[in-house]
Every structure is written in structure tokens, then in C-alpha cells.
Design an enzyme around this catalytic site. Structure first.
Site, PDB file in Angstrom:
ATOM      1  N   GLU A 286      -0.244  33.817 -23.791  1.00  0.00           N
ATOM      2  CA  GLU A 286      -1.175  33.107 -22.905  1.00  0.00           C
ATOM      3  C   GLU A 286      -2.388  33.964 -22.562  1.00  0.00           C
ATOM      4  O   GLU A 286      -3.457  33.447 -22.258  1.00  0.00           O
ATOM      5  CB  GLU A 286      -0.473  32.697 -21.600  1.00  0.00           C
ATOM      6  CG  GLU A 286       0.107  31.310 -21.652  1.00  0.00           C
ATOM      7  CD  GLU A 286       0.579  30.788 -20.293  1.00  0.00           C
ATOM      8  OE1 GLU A 286       0.454  31.486 -19.274  1.00  0.00           O
ATOM      9  OE2 GLU A 286       1.096  29.661 -20.270  1.00  0.00           O
ATOM     10  N   HIS A 307      19.799  38.912 -40.086  1.00  0.00           N
ATOM     11  CA  HIS A 307      20.520  38.018 -40.991  1.00  0.00           C
ATOM     12  C   HIS A 307      19.863  36.634 -41.054  1.00  0.00           C
ATOM     13  O   HIS A 307      20.448  35.699 -41.590  1.00  0.00           O
ATOM     14  CB  HIS A 307      21.983  37.918 -40.548  1.00  0.00           C
ATOM     15  CG  HIS A 307      22.689  39.239 -40.640  1.00  0.00           C
ATOM     16  ND1 HIS A 307      23.560  39.557 -41.653  1.00  0.00           N
ATOM     17  CD2 HIS A 307      22.601  40.351 -39.863  1.00  0.00           C
ATOM     18  CE1 HIS A 307      23.991  40.793 -41.485  1.00  0.00           C
ATOM     19  NE2 HIS A 307      23.431  41.309 -40.399  1.00  0.00           N
ATOM     20  N   LYS A 421      -0.949  18.518 -21.327  1.00  0.00           N
ATOM     21  CA  LYS A 421      -0.697  17.823 -20.053  1.00  0.00           C
ATOM     22  C   LYS A 421      -1.565  16.569 -19.954  1.00  0.00           C
ATOM     23  O   LYS A 421      -1.102  15.509 -19.547  1.00  0.00           O
ATOM     24  CB  LYS A 421      -1.033  18.747 -18.867  1.00  0.00           C
ATOM     25  CG  LYS A 421      -0.113  19.945 -18.731  1.00  0.00           C
ATOM     26  CD  LYS A 421      -0.485  20.742 -17.487  1.00  0.00           C
ATOM     27  CE  LYS A 421       0.226  22.072 -17.462  1.00  0.00           C
ATOM     28  NZ  LYS A 421      -0.267  22.985 -16.431  1.00  0.00           N
TER      29      LYS A 421
HETATM   30  O1  PA5 Z   1       1.118  31.999 -16.538  1.00  0.00           O
HETATM   31  C1  PA5 Z   1       0.869  30.910 -16.046  1.00  0.00           C
HETATM   32  O2  PA5 Z   1      -0.046  30.756 -15.223  1.00  0.00           O
HETATM   33  C2  PA5 Z   1       1.689  29.678 -16.382  1.00  0.00           C
HETATM   34  O3  PA5 Z   1       2.670  29.933 -17.306  1.00  0.00           O
HETATM   35  C3  PA5 Z   1       2.354  29.140 -15.137  1.00  0.00           C
HETATM   36  O4  PA5 Z   1       3.155  30.149 -14.595  1.00  0.00           O
HETATM   37  C4  PA5 Z   1       3.204  27.924 -15.436  1.00  0.00           C
HETATM   38  O5  PA5 Z   1       2.430  26.943 -16.049  1.00  0.00           O
HETATM   39  C5  PA5 Z   1       3.807  27.377 -14.156  1.00  0.00           C
HETATM   40  O6  PA5 Z   1       2.803  27.052 -13.238  1.00  0.00           O
HETATM   41  P1  PA5 Z   1       3.123  26.795 -11.727  1.00  0.00           P
HETATM   42  O7  PA5 Z   1       3.698  28.033 -11.150  1.00  0.00           O
HETATM   43  O8  PA5 Z   1       1.787  26.465 -11.116  1.00  0.00           O
HETATM   44  O9  PA5 Z   1       4.086  25.640 -11.656  1.00  0.00           O
END
Ligand code: PA5
Length: 444
Positions: A286, A307, A421
């Protein structure tokens, strides 16, 4: 913790990596002076050394209350609101924890990290005859997956212990003032912990997001934070490149990337570290995968995956490098027994510890992979415990910030996560998405 780059040098010389020292130092400086991209999300940089003892005590007291009331605690969250806690709890737990009868802490289960109807149905069924509590974690407070899970689990808990009983057993970890979870928690009177505004999800394991579920599982969060704080000091801008593990790792992986190695595989030799690899994948994926750039982060469990993936790694397209988490000492000791018949021909190993065999698998694999054209970095920790995990967490976080800046991306946003989303809401005909619904229906 140590970082060994010896098995990178056959591919990228030490001089070439050292030539990136100045850039790595500049990028590390940006994390401290807040002049880089995404600088409103740098709260994690000095977090370990700044966590207050009051917060740690509050987390421990809340964990103790949940432990006293619950056989099972379900941690609800996804991505950064889930993976850090799961990584640490799995690493520190007995692998067969779920079957243990003499438990000192509740079983910690996870929900809200998927939208599996079977998963959620089976979880609800499992909880029917259990006393349970919930830790609902969402920074935005509006993420669909955990919100669905929380609806179901909150109802099940209220049906079992009533609204007042549920209030005692639900803790929310969310934003200080924004989002649906904050509103709900305030309305219902739940105990809450705050996710600091300036800490993004994937950098939040050392906030209550990770610390509360880790404390509930019975682990020592103060020692975890101490390990991280020591690494915070060791990877700061005062530490020269040759001793700065995060700067060196960031420089080496960027040098490899520029030489055409586009995929990094994080390797462990201990099944308990599987989720550490999942946490690491999110952290780097990310943070770096944007603007058409970024090393693709993959993770494997060896020797299991030798494996399955071993063939590809040894002889597939030469675009990969690997980073091995090497654990110097196992927590237990177990020797291979002698067998009178010796039909498997393994008596030559009798008396040796299992870990000795594992270590030879590790060394043999490293040599084979280097021969096969796979550069190899080694991150060694003495053992899997709170202190070393704290060190590794911060080491990888700091390196991720430096590495993202070296790649010239904003390591602290994740705009690409929104695309699915938007489509999902359009397909589900969410109010306000009418135009998007029309457009997407025309495509399918
Ligand atoms: O790193 C990030 O920002 C995302 O992976 C969020 O942690 C994830 O989408 C969950 O978001 P939230 O804590 O707002 O529910």
C-alpha cells in the site's frame, strides 16, 4: 537485530548500494523534518518513544477486564486495523493455542477482514455457547467489511448478555471525533481508544489498534514498545548509513528494483511468522505500489513453500529478490529420535535438534537461490519474542518510509484502494451512487 547483505553483493556491488547512502539519508531526514510527501501521516515515526505510560496502563486494564469477562475476544478490523495484531499474536502464541485447555488469556479471533458469509455464520455459531467480547477497530469508522461484522456480532452479544452487558464487553478503537464508529461508541457508551489522526492504518500496530488485542492475548506490550523504541533510536538520522539498518535495507531494495528486480519475497522459516509476512505485504504494497511504480511484495513460508513455489523461485523469470527473516534461536528444543529400522534413512540426523535441520534448509536454500540468480538479504533476530518483534516492526516501518521516498511516491496514502469500493457500492445501489450505478450496469 542484524541485516546481512552479503548475498546481495554478487548482484549489486556494495559500492553501488553505498552510493545510495546520501539519498537514503535525505529520505530519512524527510521523515524527521516532515517536509516530504504525505507529511500529515508521520505520527508513527516517534510513536514508540512517545507512547505514554498512562495509555499503556489503560490498555492493560481494559485488556484485563475483557480477559476476566470473556472466553473469546473477537477483534474486528481489516487491513491496517487487523494485520499488525494478528501478526504479533500469531508469532507469540502457541501454534495449537485453540486446543489448549489451561489457557491464561481468552482465545482471540478475528472478523471484519473479509465478507465471507460462511466465515461469519460459522463464527456466530461458534460463539453461541461462549462468553465473548468485541474490539471493534476502524480509523475511518465507515469501512464496509468490519461494519457488517460488527452489526452481526453486536446483535449476537446483546441477545446473549443484554445491552448493558454488551457495553461492558465492547471496546471501540477509532478516530477521536469523526466517523460512524465514533458516533456509535459515544452513543452507546463504549470504552474507546483513539487512533491518532497522523498515523495511517498500516503504520498503526503500535497504537491501541495493535496494542489492545496483543494485551488481551496476554502479551507484554511494554516490551514490544521498548523493542520498537530502541529501533527508533537506532534508525534515526543520527545513525550513519553503515549502521542504520532501515536506511541500508531501503537502499538495497531500491538498488535491486532499479536493476530490474521487481518482486520482493519475504521469507520465514517459522510458521508462526506467516502473518508477519501478511502485515509486511500490506505495509510495502500500500505504501509503494502507486504512480505505476513499486516493488511487488510477496511472502512465503519455508520450507513449506519450497515444495510449491520453490521451482519458480529457483528457475522462473529472474525478476525477484528475497528477504529472509532468520530466527537465531527457537523458543523450544526438540531432537530427532533414533529409529531402529531406519527405513527413512534418517538415523544420521538422530540427536540433532529440529532447528539445526531447519537452519541447514535455510542455508542450503540461500546458496541455491543465489546460484539461481536470486539476490538474498537476511534480517536476523535472536528469538521470536515481544522485544524482537517490536524491533522488526519499527525497522520495517522506518525502511518503508525511507524506501517510499527514494521511489519518489507518497508512501502514506492509498488512493487506489477506493476503486473497488466505488464499484461495489454502485453495484449494491448505495444511495448517492445512482450515476455510478447506471454507468457500471452499462458495462456488465
Ligand atoms: O492502511 C490503511 O490505511 C488501510 O489498510 C486501512 O487500515 C484499512 O482500509 C482499514 O481502514 P479503517 O481502519 O478506516 O477501517
Amino acid at each position: 537485530m542484524k541485516l546481512c547483505l552479503e548475498s546481495v553483493y554478487p548482484f549489486i556491488t556494495e559500492d553501488k548500494i553505498n552510493a545510495m547512502a546520501a539519498n537514503a539519508a535525505e529520505c530519512n531526514e524527510l521523515l524527521e523534518n516532515g517536509k516530504g510527501k504525505g507529511n500529515d501521516f508521520l505520527g508513527w515515526v516517534n510513536l514508540p518513544s512517545q507512547v505514554s505510560s498512562e495509555l499503556v496502563e489503560d490498555i492493560k486494564a481494559t485488556a484485563a477486564k475483557l480477559q476476566s469477562l470473556c472466553e473469546v475476544v473477537v477483534v474486528i478490523g481489516i487491513g491496517g486495523s487487523y494485520l499488525g495484531a494478528k501478526a504479533v499474536n500469531d508469532a507469540l502464541s502457541n501454534s495449537f493455542d485453540l486446543l489448549k485447555k489451561d489457557r491464561k488469556a481468552p482465545v482471540v479471533l478475528y472478523a471484519g477482514q473479509n465478507i465471507g458469509e460462511d466465515y461469519l455464520s460459522e463464527l456466530l455459531e461458534t460463539l453461541e455457547d461462549k462468553s465473548f467480547g468485541l474490539i471493534n477497530i476502524s480509523k475511518s469508522g465507515t469501512t464496509t467489511e468490519p461494519a457488517i461484522a460488527f452489526r452481526l456480532l453486536k446483535k449476537a452479544l446483546e441477545d446473549k448478555v443484554g445491552k448493558e452487558g454488551a457495553k461492558e464487553r465492547i471496546v471501540a478503537v477509532t478516530d477521536a471525533s469523526r466517523g460512524a464508529l465514533r458516533t456509535l461508541a459515544d452513543q452507546e457508551g463504549y470504552k474507546t481508544f483513539i487512533i491518532p489522526d497522523n498515523v495511517g492504518g498500516r503504520f498503526s500496530v503500535l497504537t491501541p489498534v495493535g496494542l489492545l488485542p496483543i494485551a488481551v492475548a496476554g502479551f507484554d506490550i511494554a516490551t514490544l514498545l521498548r523493542g520498537a523504541a530502541d529501533m527508533e533510536k537506532a534508525t534515526g538520522t543520527d545513525t550513519a548509513f553503515e549502521n542504520n539498518l532501515s536506511a541500508k535495507y531501503a537502499a538495497a531494495r531500491n538498488a535491486l528494483y532499479r536493476s530490474g528486480k521487481k518482486i520482493e519475497i519475504l521469507v520465514n522459516y517459522h510458521p508462526k511468522l506467516h502473518y508477519f509476512g501478511e502485515w509486511w505485504k500490506q505495509l510495502y504494497g500500500e505504501s509503494e505500489g502507486k504512480d505505476g511504480k513499486g516493488i511487488f511484495p510477496a511472502a512465503v513460508d519455508f520450507s513449506t513453500d519450497l515444495h510449491s513455489m520453490g521451482q519458480w523461485i529457483q528457475e522462473g523469470e529472474r525478476t525477484i529478490f528475497e528477504t529472509v527473516i532468520s530466527v537465531e534461536k527457537p523458543s523450544r528444543s526438540l531432537a530427532i529420535p533414533t529409529d531402529a529400522a531406519d527405513l527413512d534413512g534418517l538415523n544420521f540426523l538422530a540427536g540433532k535438534g529440529i532447528d539445526e535441520v531447519n537452519k541447514m534448509a535455510e542455508l542450503g536454500t540461500r546458496l541455491a537461490h543465489v546460484d539461481g540468480g536470486v539476490p538474498n538479504m537476511k534480517v536476523s533476530i535472536e528469538k521470536v519474542d515481544e522485544y524482537n518483534l517490536g524491533q522488526m516492526i519499527y525497522f520495517f516501518e522506518r525502511a518503508c518510509g525511507i524506501s517510499g521516498y527514494m521511489l519518489e511516491v507518497n508512501p502514506f496514502d492509498q488512493p487506489g484502494v477506493e476503486a473497488y469500493k466505488k464499484n461495489m457500492f454502485a453495484l449494491l445501489e448505495k444511495p448517492g451512487y445512482e450515476e455510478a450505478t447506471k454507468a457500471i450496469k452499462a458495462r456488465i
